[in-house]
Design an enzyme around this catalytic site. Sequence first.
Site, PDB file in Angstrom:
ATOM      1  N   ILE A  17      49.634  82.205  50.865  1.00  0.00           N
ATOM      2  CA  ILE A  17      50.437  82.791  51.940  1.00  0.00           C
ATOM      3  C   ILE A  17      51.297  83.933  51.409  1.00  0.00           C
ATOM      4  O   ILE A  17      51.469  84.957  52.062  1.00  0.00           O
ATOM      5  CB  ILE A  17      51.335  81.715  52.589  1.00  0.00           C
ATOM      6  CG1 ILE A  17      50.474  80.635  53.223  1.00  0.00           C
ATOM      7  CG2 ILE A  17      52.267  82.328  53.618  1.00  0.00           C
ATOM      8  CD1 ILE A  17      51.290  79.464  53.747  1.00  0.00           C
ATOM      9  N   GLY A  18      51.838  83.746  50.228  1.00  0.00           N
ATOM     10  CA  GLY A  18      52.705  84.789  49.695  1.00  0.00           C
ATOM     11  C   GLY A  18      52.939  84.611  48.220  1.00  0.00           C
ATOM     12  O   GLY A  18      52.757  83.528  47.661  1.00  0.00           O
ATOM     13  N   GLY A  21      58.376  87.051  42.795  1.00  0.00           N
ATOM     14  CA  GLY A  21      58.669  87.148  41.378  1.00  0.00           C
ATOM     15  C   GLY A  21      58.700  85.815  40.660  1.00  0.00           C
ATOM     16  O   GLY A  21      58.455  85.752  39.462  1.00  0.00           O
ATOM     17  N   GLU A  24      54.527  81.252  43.993  1.00  0.00           N
ATOM     18  CA  GLU A  24      53.604  81.468  45.103  1.00  0.00           C
ATOM     19  C   GLU A  24      53.830  80.414  46.191  1.00  0.00           C
ATOM     20  O   GLU A  24      54.357  79.331  45.926  1.00  0.00           O
ATOM     21  CB  GLU A  24      52.153  81.346  44.609  1.00  0.00           C
ATOM     22  CG  GLU A  24      51.795  82.316  43.515  1.00  0.00           C
ATOM     23  CD  GLU A  24      50.427  82.028  42.921  1.00  0.00           C
ATOM     24  OE1 GLU A  24      49.857  82.957  42.325  1.00  0.00           O
ATOM     25  OE2 GLU A  24      49.935  80.875  43.052  1.00  0.00           O
ATOM     26  N   VAL A  25      53.386  80.761  47.400  1.00  0.00           N
ATOM     27  CA  VAL A  25      53.378  79.820  48.517  1.00  0.00           C
ATOM     28  C   VAL A  25      51.950  79.729  49.047  1.00  0.00           C
ATOM     29  O   VAL A  25      51.313  80.747  49.321  1.00  0.00           O
ATOM     30  CB  VAL A  25      54.344  80.263  49.636  1.00  0.00           C
ATOM     31  CG1 VAL A  25      54.317  79.250  50.774  1.00  0.00           C
ATOM     32  CG2 VAL A  25      55.757  80.397  49.089  1.00  0.00           C
ATOM     33  N   LYS A  40      55.062  75.276  47.881  1.00  0.00           N
ATOM     34  CA  LYS A  40      55.763  76.321  47.135  1.00  0.00           C
ATOM     35  C   LYS A  40      55.671  75.966  45.660  1.00  0.00           C
ATOM     36  O   LYS A  40      56.111  74.893  45.239  1.00  0.00           O
ATOM     37  CB  LYS A  40      57.224  76.367  47.597  1.00  0.00           C
ATOM     38  CG  LYS A  40      58.129  77.314  46.840  1.00  0.00           C
ATOM     39  CD  LYS A  40      59.546  77.214  47.424  1.00  0.00           C
ATOM     40  CE  LYS A  40      60.529  78.094  46.707  1.00  0.00           C
ATOM     41  NZ  LYS A  40      61.881  77.993  47.294  1.00  0.00           N
ATOM     42  N   ASP A 141      73.561  80.999  52.618  1.00  0.00           N
ATOM     43  CA  ASP A 141      72.775  82.243  52.620  1.00  0.00           C
ATOM     44  C   ASP A 141      72.022  82.381  53.932  1.00  0.00           C
ATOM     45  O   ASP A 141      70.837  82.717  53.957  1.00  0.00           O
ATOM     46  CB  ASP A 141      71.795  82.249  51.438  1.00  0.00           C
ATOM     47  CG  ASP A 141      71.181  83.634  51.207  1.00  0.00           C
ATOM     48  OD1 ASP A 141      71.814  84.627  51.613  1.00  0.00           O
ATOM     49  OD2 ASP A 141      70.086  83.711  50.647  1.00  0.00           O
TER      50      ASP A 141
END
Length: 777
Positions: A17-18, A21, A24-25, A40, A141
């Site tokens: 998925i992504g 740095g 990864e997901v 994740k 956040d």
Amino acid sequence: MAETSLIQGRYRLLDLIGRGGMGEVWRAQDESLGRHVAVKCLKPLGPQQDQSFTRVLRERFRREARVAAALQHRGVTVVHDFGEHDGVLYLVMELLEGRNLSQLLEDNSQGPLDVPDIVDIAEQVADALAYTHEQGIVHRDLKPANIVRLTDGAVKICDFGIARLGHDIGFTSKLTGTGIAMGTPHYMSPEQIGGGHIDHRSDLYSLGCVLYEIATGAPPFDLDDAWAVLVGHRDTAPQPLRSHRSELPEFLDRIVLDLLAKTPDERPSDATALRHRIIAARSISEHPETTGRYGRYGREGRMGRPPALSPMLAHPPSAAGSTSHGHAAGGQDPRASRLPSWTYGMTVGHKATGSSALRTTPPDHTAGLTGEWTTPSGPAGTSAGGYASRERPTPSPEQIAVLNSRHSAGLSLGRLGRWDEAGEVHRSVAAEREHMLGPDHPDTLGSRYEVGFTLSRTGRTSDALREFVRVTEGRERALGPDHPETLAARQETAYVLGQLGRHFEAHEVYAAVLASRERTMGPDHPDTLRCRHNLAFNLSRLGRIEDSYRMALEVAEARGRVLGANHPDTLVTRYEVAYALGMLGRWTEALQTYRDVAAGRTHALGGDHPDSLAARYEVGISLGRLGRSAEALDLYRGLVDDRTRVHGPTDPETLRARHGLGVNLGRLARWEEALAESRDVCAIRERVLGPDHPDTLVSRREVAVGLGWLSRWSDALAVYRSVAESRERVLGPDHPDTLASRNDEAHCLEQLGRGGEAVELYRRVAALRQQREAGRP
């Protein structure tokens, strides 16, 4: 990780998925339950990585997972599992189908969302925050990229990875020493920026920033320079929403501006109250009689179901090549040198964008371990953390969650200053964790650490010392002597030894901790510099003023280089430099240093911050020592006014400033005014602090000084004698302060012509002083 890889024989990775740095997901298949999930994965750390860093990263990841997994609410992303597989840390979450708010803005060409959408999102986020805040968890956040709108219209808050239980806000806050939590500048509360106390109302401020952006298309302080954004949050009133977009309803404008109040007390009391307010306002606006009053929202009513969207995870990955500083990789932002170092890790972009880096939080060198790994990877009967599980049954996740919640409640009580109650909670949790997990389990030791902290805050310093020694020994066995948690406990041990006046022992502990920190973390690591600062402070208490000055000066220079000249930690050490200069009689240099510290703190923290006011007080002391009493008097008058306004007329620091004012009135030979001021301060201190409190006795002595200068020696003798008797009763007959008071008494006797009594008292004082010197090691 390779495609189709199987983690722990259960989670089959399907689609990437992504990538960011730090890892990864993946979209994955849970083979046991037959459902799609998001996994994740952190990048595996090679052998070239510092082993201390690797250990801390594992611990921090485990802590993040425990916090997230304990949350069970429709408005919070569900965490199913976590663990380690072939050296890769992973977190298993529900797979969300939707778009985050940053992407929705991007889809709309950065135009604002429809009013029904805004209000519905506000209500759902408020509901989720009400739940998490009840669990003692503050997100810290909250931003558009962390709020996802699902295809069915539901809203979920994502990424509680930098949330903290209670006061523990991790490694990034330790860079500041004042509680500044790393977040994204466009959505940070003023108290996060100023290093003040952070609670659930900080999340409400961030929510106000998010709502402002989705209502107008830009955050409230839409500036490219991170420092300018931070100053805007702290000092500038936001423009009303309706000045950007006139069709917005008045109630939404009022709610958002209330959320953006500079001080937490001016904001809604909690997320529950906010949600009720939103519901009530929406009900009024949707009533037929109000149609047209609120423009487009009054006509259209509630938002319909949004169109179906492609599956995605809570935190979308950033585009390749993006950097955390908001400028092109490989280039140096010319503005960076003007920004405080502690803002370098923040997003400095124009506003929230549709992609944000897949990230994990920085390693937390202060957080305790939280529970076992979900999936054992060590030998049979041993968890991945190395703790034997054969002798006691493994606690259920529910039991762990309950204890974590109670631990959080204890931290919250401490933040409220209710230290006795906090101590009882922590003792109870420590006993149950010890029974359930074992005496050397990191969670048990974490509770014991908090017990020690509450003991030190309630004056039970000897008991606190025993607790910290116990924690240190347990952490050495479980984690090793050089582990950051072990060093933290040893450093707290040294601090408590100093509180007990055992400065030689404190020095030995500080020196050992410093050597370990320099060896494992390097000389310029913030924790190393903090230890060196403490060592410099302790040296001054040992009377080694020259050594203290040199070390404090070195630490101040290092902190200035690493953190910036106006960073609160740098200013704390420069304050210590000024103190040492004063002790060395170098008052001109001390005065200039204190003035620099006061100016730096006013710029970074605000003029009313306690640290800024404390530095101003020391400027007054220095002026008085240099014989510039008229300037000191003016300074103290202003300081008394500010202290009274900020803290009240009977606050100990207000009274300290008034005491300084009275002393300088005397130095200007205005003895009637000085005596009146000293008597007033003494009476208040006696009522507020008690008759034998050191500050009360200092004021009572100042009364005697004024009486003497007015030649009222009989009255002065009675007051001097009462101070001496109180100090003898509290401190002992040979304490330096007691002996000084007896000398004052003898001087009074001389002035009254009672020379024989004076000589006898002087001899007694001299004998006691010799005995004391002879008994000193």
